[in-house]
Every structure is written in structure tokens, then in C-alpha cells.
Enzyme design. Structure first.
Site, PDB file in Angstrom:
ATOM      1  N   ASN A   1      87.995  -1.095  54.327  1.00  0.00           N
ATOM      2  CA  ASN A   1      88.554  -2.221  54.991  1.00  0.00           C
ATOM      3  C   ASN A   1      89.372  -3.188  54.290  1.00  0.00           C
ATOM      4  OD1 ASN A   1      88.960  -4.381  56.878  1.00  0.00           O
ATOM      5  ND2 ASN A   1      87.145  -4.563  58.032  1.00  0.00           N
ATOM      6  N   THR A   2      88.585  -3.944  53.359  1.00  0.00           N
ATOM      7  CA  THR A   2      88.815  -5.005  52.491  1.00  0.00           C
ATOM      8  C   THR A   2      90.097  -4.466  51.833  1.00  0.00           C
ATOM      9  OG1 THR A   2      86.742  -5.922  52.638  1.00  0.00           O
ATOM     10  CG2 THR A   2      88.348  -6.876  50.900  1.00  0.00           C
TER      11      THR A   2
ATOM     12  N   GLY B   1      83.124  -5.181  50.370  1.00  0.00           N
ATOM     13  CA  GLY B   1      84.278  -6.219  49.903  1.00  0.00           C
ATOM     14  C   GLY B   1      84.626  -6.475  48.797  1.00  0.00           C
TER      15      GLY B   1
ATOM     16  N   ALA C   1      82.277   1.105  52.011  1.00  0.00           N
ATOM     17  CA  ALA C   1      81.921  -0.128  51.088  1.00  0.00           C
ATOM     18  C   ALA C   1      82.380   0.117  49.838  1.00  0.00           C
ATOM     19  CB  ALA C   1      80.615  -0.632  51.468  1.00  0.00           C
ATOM     20  N   GLY C   2      83.239  -0.648  49.097  1.00  0.00           N
ATOM     21  CA  GLY C   2      83.345  -0.692  47.619  1.00  0.00           C
ATOM     22  C   GLY C   2      84.603  -0.032  47.334  1.00  0.00           C
TER      23      GLY C   2
ATOM     24  N   LYS D   1      78.176   2.250  64.171  1.00  0.00           N
ATOM     25  CA  LYS D   1      77.724   2.035  62.820  1.00  0.00           C
ATOM     26  C   LYS D   1      76.650   1.368  62.542  1.00  0.00           C
ATOM     27  CE  LYS D   1      79.989   0.299  58.542  1.00  0.00           C
ATOM     28  NZ  LYS D   1      80.615  -0.630  58.020  1.00  0.00           N
TER      29      LYS D   1
END
Lengths: 271, 66
Positions: A217-218, A160, A195-196, A99
Site C-alpha cells: 500500500n504505502t 508503512g 507490510a514493509g 484480512k
């Protein structure tokens, strides 16, 4: 219902991250609930180990694809260095994915676009399957495709942040431009939102727009009940994909009755 | 002699192999990648690579990340 990256086929369109979990046990449960077949990891200095202590290595299933990131790299050289170490760590076969992240700024964690393109070009030549994290900019995505990226991973909003798809019109443009660019080059290339995502509906909306996968992830790791959120986002990803394939109805400003007007035995509304 | 491992100074009585140093620190060789003075040392070569005074070692592994 598969997602192809290079020659690798994933049955699940959700890629999960491995950072920020409350515990390894929580992370392990999330891997299971997400049914993800690919997990991102970071490469860092080895901590002084304590005998018998469980690590990330113990909870990643043997058949799961590992996608090491180059997070925290601010230069092309550091990105390449990290990728080479990741491949040495995982071996040529399991360590074939990378990545690509070349970060431009600490506050936003937005990518350094030119750096990301240059690093991707170099890592493709080194034989990596490159999945670069990039701005939601159609031109940047096209340039990545031109240098041989195997997937493009535009951000939906900052890493995040949980803001979801901050600019859906821009994302729609990115998707359309990439698709057209790929057709011109007779290539097929997955678009993965990276992301986001903050909650299940964000994943669903992204999939409904026609992206091929989501990387989360987050939103999972920091949810109150992380394994349950992993399940929710897995279902939403699948639901969104199904909805995309089914084809949504056109939006209309006014109502359109679902029940027939013909055969109605009650009076019309009074004018 | 003195080397640097992951940014920290480490005194060694005599020159030992990278592998021996890693094992003495209880690292699992299969779960690390090693860079010596900026160049990757392949896992197969760790046992035959001897450390010299002033060497800089980076020993990395997988950690959680997104």
C-alpha cells in the site's frame, strides 16, 4: 503464474492497498497500473456524503476482489465485529475475504499474535476466507494454519515503514517452516508478504525467496509518482517470481570467469 | 426522541425506519452496513426496522486502507 486463495485464483501476485493516495484519481490509476485483482479496504463510519462526490466505490472495478481489513482493531471482539459488518456491506459472495488484523500496539502496529489466532479461528468458523496479518514468526504462522487460515501474511517490517525485509533470515525460516507444516497437513497455502515493502526491489527479493505474493500500500500510494511505482512493483513481483522458479545460482566468495580460459592467446597475469 | 448515529446525537420528531433516516442523510443503502445497538441489521430489513428513543446506530462503509 496464479495465486490461489481458498477457491479463488488470482493471475497477479500483487495485492494492492487503497489507503493514503493523494487523490481518488491517483488510486484509480494505481489499480490500473498494478493490474492487481485484489484490493484491501478499511471499514469505517460513513462520512456525511456530498451529492455527486466520487468515493472509493466508484473506482474499484466490479470484477476486482475486495479484501476488507480489520485494521485499527485491538480486540478479538472488535475484529469479528468489523468482519461481520464488512460481509454485510459487501454481501456473502464479494464479502467472503477478510484480512484479519488484531493489533497489539499503536507504535509498532505489530499484531497481537494470540488475538489474531483466536479471531482467525472464529472467522474461519463463520465461513470467511481468512488472510491474517501476522508477525514474521514461524510458530505464529503454524498456529494460524492449524486454525484454518487460508493464507498467512507475515510482515516484512512495520506497516508503512518502507524498511523492506528487515530480517531476511527470519523470513526464510518462516517460509521453510510453513512449507514443511503444510506438507505434513497435505495442504497448500499461500504466504503473502504484508507490510514493509518500500520499493520495487523489496517485492522482488520477497518473491525470489519463495513467497507467493506481496501486499503493498504505502510504497505505492506515497511514492512521488504513484502509478509509476505501481507498475514498478508489479513488474518486480513478476520478475521475482520468475527468478524464484528459475532457481538462483549458489553464492561464491571468489570470481568464476564467464569467458573460457582455454584458447586464450594472451599472457597469464604476472605473479 | 433522540438517537445516536455514528457517535453523534440526533433528535427525531417521531419514530422512522432506519432506511428512511439513511435516505434523508443521502446515504446509498447499497454502500453501507448498519449496526443497531450492537446488532447488524440486514440490508433487507432496514425499511421495516423502526428507531426508538436512545437507539445507537453505526453506519459504516468502505474507505481506503491497507
Amino acid at each position: 503464474m496464479t495465486l490461489q486463495i481458498g477457491n479463488t485464483v488470482l493471475r497477479n501476485r500483487l495485492i494492492i492497498g487503497s489507503g493514503k493516495y493523494k487523490s481518488l484519481d491517483d488510486a484509480s490509476k494505481c489499480i490500473e497500473e498494478s493490474q492487481a485483482e485484489m484490493i484491501t479496504v478499511a471499514i469505517r463510519r460513513t462520512p456525511q456524503s456530498k451529492a455527486g462526490e466520487k468515493t472509493l466505490w466508484d473506482i474499484i472495478p466490479q470484477d476486482m476482489h475486495i479484501l476488507p481489513n480489520t485494521a485499527g482493531c485491538y480486540t478479538v471482539d472488535d475484529c469479528i465485529r468489523t468482519a461481520m459488518l464488512a460481509r454485510e456491506l459487501l454481501g456473502d459472495q464479494r464479502g467472503r475475504f477478510i484480512k484479519v488484523e488484531v493489533i497489539g500496539d499503536e507504535k509498532t502496529l505489530y499484531p497481537d499474535v494470540q488475538g489474531t489466532i483466536d479471531a482467525t479461528a472464529a472467522l474461519v468458523k463463520e465461513g470467511f476466507i481468512c488472510m491474517p496479518y501476522i508477525s514474521n514468526d514461524p510458530i505464529a504462522c503454524m498456529r494460524l494454519i492449524d486454525v484454518g487460515a487460508h493464507a498467512v501474511m507475515p510482515l516484512a517490517s512495520p506497516i508503512g515503514s518502507g524498511l523492506g525485509i528487515a530480517n531476511p533470515y527470519q523470513m526464510q525460516t518462516v517460509i521453510e517452516v510453513i512449507r514443511e507444516h503444510c506438507i505434513k497437513q497435505s495442504r497448500e497455502l499461500p504466504i503473502i508478504i504484508d507490510a514493509g515493502v518500500g520499493v520495487a526491489s523489496d517485492a522482488s527479493i520477497a518473491m525470489e525467496m519463495g513467497v507467493d505474493g506481496v501486499l503493498v500500500n504505502t510504497a505505492i500510494a506515497c511514492a512521488h509518482d504513484a502509478p509509476r511505482m505501481a507498475r514498478a512493483i508489479r513488474l518486480a513481483t513478476e520478475g521475482g517470481r520468475e527468478a524464484y522458479l528459475a532457481g538462483r545460482i549458489d553464492k561464491k566468495l571468489y570470481a568464476s570467469a564467464s569467458s573460457p580460459v582455454q584458447g586464450r592467446f594472451t599472457s597469464s597475469p604476472t605473479q | 426522541m433522540q438517537i445516536f448515529i455514528n457517535g453523534e446525537k440526533l433528535g427525531l420528531e417521531n419514530s422512522i425506519s432506519v432506511e428512511k433516516l439513511l435516505l434523508s442523510r443521502e446515504h446509498d443503502i447499497a454502500q453501507v452496513a448498519v449496526e443497531l445497538n450492537g446488532k447488524i441489521i440486514r440490508r433487507a430489513s432496514l425499511s421495516e426496522t423502526l428507531l426508538n428513543d436512545g437507539d445507537v446506530l453505526e453506519v459504516v462503509t468502505l474507505v481506503g486502507g491497507g
